[in-house]
Design an enzyme around this catalytic site. Structure first.
Site, PDB file in Angstrom:
ATOM      1  N   GLY A 123      77.850  44.754  -0.008  1.00 47.50           N
ATOM      2  CA  GLY A 123      77.905  44.465  -1.627  1.00 47.50           C
ATOM      3  C   GLY A 123      78.571  43.081  -1.517  1.00 47.50           C
TER       4      GLY A 123
ATOM      5  N   GLY B 235      80.458  40.441  -4.433  1.00 43.49           N
ATOM      6  CA  GLY B 235      81.876  40.485  -4.939  1.00 43.49           C
ATOM      7  C   GLY B 235      82.763  40.428  -4.134  1.00 43.49           C
ATOM      8  N   HIS B 236      82.758  40.492  -2.923  1.00 43.98           N
ATOM      9  CA  HIS B 236      83.774  40.356  -1.865  1.00 43.98           C
ATOM     10  C   HIS B 236      83.964  39.028  -1.312  1.00 43.98           C
ATOM     11  CE1 HIS B 236      84.184  44.715  -2.393  1.00 43.98           C
ATOM     12  NE2 HIS B 236      82.834  44.838  -1.665  1.00 43.98           N
TER      13      HIS B 236
ATOM     14  N   LYS C 248      81.240  47.821   7.542  1.00 42.14           N
ATOM     15  CA  LYS C 248      82.153  48.421   7.018  1.00 42.14           C
ATOM     16  C   LYS C 248      81.889  49.845   6.919  1.00 42.14           C
ATOM     17  CE  LYS C 248      82.386  45.872   3.554  1.00 42.14           C
ATOM     18  NZ  LYS C 248      81.287  45.261   3.399  1.00 42.14           N
TER      19      LYS C 248
ATOM     20  N   ASP D 251      76.357  51.651   3.139  1.00 39.97           N
ATOM     21  CA  ASP D 251      76.183  50.467   4.129  1.00 39.97           C
ATOM     22  C   ASP D 251      75.779  51.073   5.536  1.00 39.97           C
ATOM     23  OD1 ASP D 251      77.156  48.793   2.401  1.00 39.97           O
ATOM     24  OD2 ASP D 251      78.897  48.145   3.346  1.00 39.97           O
TER      25      ASP D 251
ATOM     26  N   HIS E  64      86.463  48.321  -3.809  1.00 42.84           N
ATOM     27  CA  HIS E  64      85.479  48.516  -5.153  1.00 42.84           C
ATOM     28  C   HIS E  64      86.413  48.966  -6.391  1.00 42.84           C
ATOM     29  CE1 HIS E  64      83.225  48.956  -1.365  1.00 42.84           C
ATOM     30  NE2 HIS E  64      82.148  48.124  -1.998  1.00 42.84           N
TER      31      HIS E  64
END
Length: 330
Positions: free
Chosen positions: A54, A56-57, A105, A110, A216
């Protein structure tokens, strides 16, 4: 919600377009399906290293595509796994004939999607699953421990080995060894706001922190009162120390990772207090990394990571790297 956005639906597309333009000498951004590839890929005879997850990291994972690290990264929507078609397209684009190694991860989405992609690829391939978070055994998105900031350490070490010509089996074995030698734990001072949600993921009181938070915003071990930095770092390091059981006097990497909203001044302060903890336990710090590398949008907080090193791993860490987010030795 105050963010620099034009449209919630176009945040990722526009961000990747800017990323590709800013780092056109290092990467190529592909759309439909979306992935980021190393400029000049595929490299004949080299194991292709691919990661993703995802968005946002940032800079994880696209910021680590380049010489000495990843060959490709697949960005999903914010806090949402990338899809198998992205992974397959990335593999086809960067496979130089020596096989493909996925670095994943440990989050359920994932893992499932990378497994599906692996089944769709005809050539040689293997997978490493990172699970360095000591905070909790199971969480909102995982069965088993979460893969967090230690993923960067795995990507750097394996990327160096691949750059030096290691084959697929050797790269996989190395990645698993580094993962087993790495432990992390984080703490949040505030939540973050996912653009599509428009409000904070969770609420913390002015005098509260989430100890052991996930990247998250998943719950950690407990919600506690805010303490001085020494006390917070000691809590994190005690958990890491107790789980990793580092060998006295042996070399280690100490990595202080910001979650996106914490100033560098505070991250270096946390490094200072974590290093003092290590000195008191005779844990030798031979290598260091401090900065925002595995973020959670604008969350205030940080994670601490400790990796047990040996001569081989120190050489791999020192090996030249040239990506958007990590650059040394070139």
């Amino acid at each position: 919600m105050k963010k620099f956005i034009n449209s919630v639906d176009q945040v990722l597309t526009e961000s990747l377009r800017g990323f590709g333009a800013a780092h056109h000498d290092i990467v190529r951004v592909r759309m439909d399906p979306t992935f980021v590839a190393r400029a000049g890929a595929p490299i004949k005879g080299k194991v292709a290293l691919i990661s993703g997850g995802g968005s946002g990291h940032e800079p994880l994972h696209a910021g680590f595509v380049g010489k000495g690290m990843l060959d490709a990264a697949c960005p999903g929507q914010v806090f949402t796994s990338c899809t198998p078609d992205q992974m397959v397209a990335a593999a086809e684009a960067v496979d130089g004939g020596a096989g493909v190694l996925f670095i994943v991860k440990n989050y359920s989405g994932d893992v499932m999607n990378f497994e599906m992609a692996a089944d769709m690829i005809s050539g040689d391939q293997a997978t490493i699953i990172t699970n360095d978070d000591v905070a909790v055994e199971d969480s909102t998105y995982t069965t088993g421990r979460r893969g967090v900031a230690g993923t960067v350490v795995v990507e750097k070490m394996v990327g160096a080995a691949g750059d030096k010509g290691a084959d697929l089996a050797a790269c996989k074995a190395l990645g698993e060894r580094v993962n087993k030698a790495t432990r992390s734990m984080g703490v949040a001072l505030t939540s973050c706001t996912v653009p599509a949600a428009g409000k904070p993921t969770f609420q913390l009181g002015e005098d509260e922190v989430e100890m052991g938070v996930g990247i998250h915003g998943e719950p950690g071990r407990k919600r506690v009162k805010l303490e001085k930095a020494d006390a917070i770092a000691n809590t994190l390091m005690s958990a890491i120390d107790g789980d990793l059981k580092p060998k006295s006097g042996a070399p280690h990497l100490l990595f202080v990772n910001g979650f996106g909203g914490t100033p560098a001044m505070e991250l270096y302060l946390m490094y200072d207090t974590a290093r003092r903890y290590c000195e008191g336990k005779n844990i030798k710090i031979a290598r260091s990394l401090v900065g925002n590398y595995v973020t959670s949008l604008e969350m205030q907080g940080c994670s601490l990571t400790l990796t047990a090193l040996d001569d081989e791993l120190m050489k791999l860490w020192d090996h030249p790297v040239h990506t958007a987010a990590l650059r040394w030795g070139m």
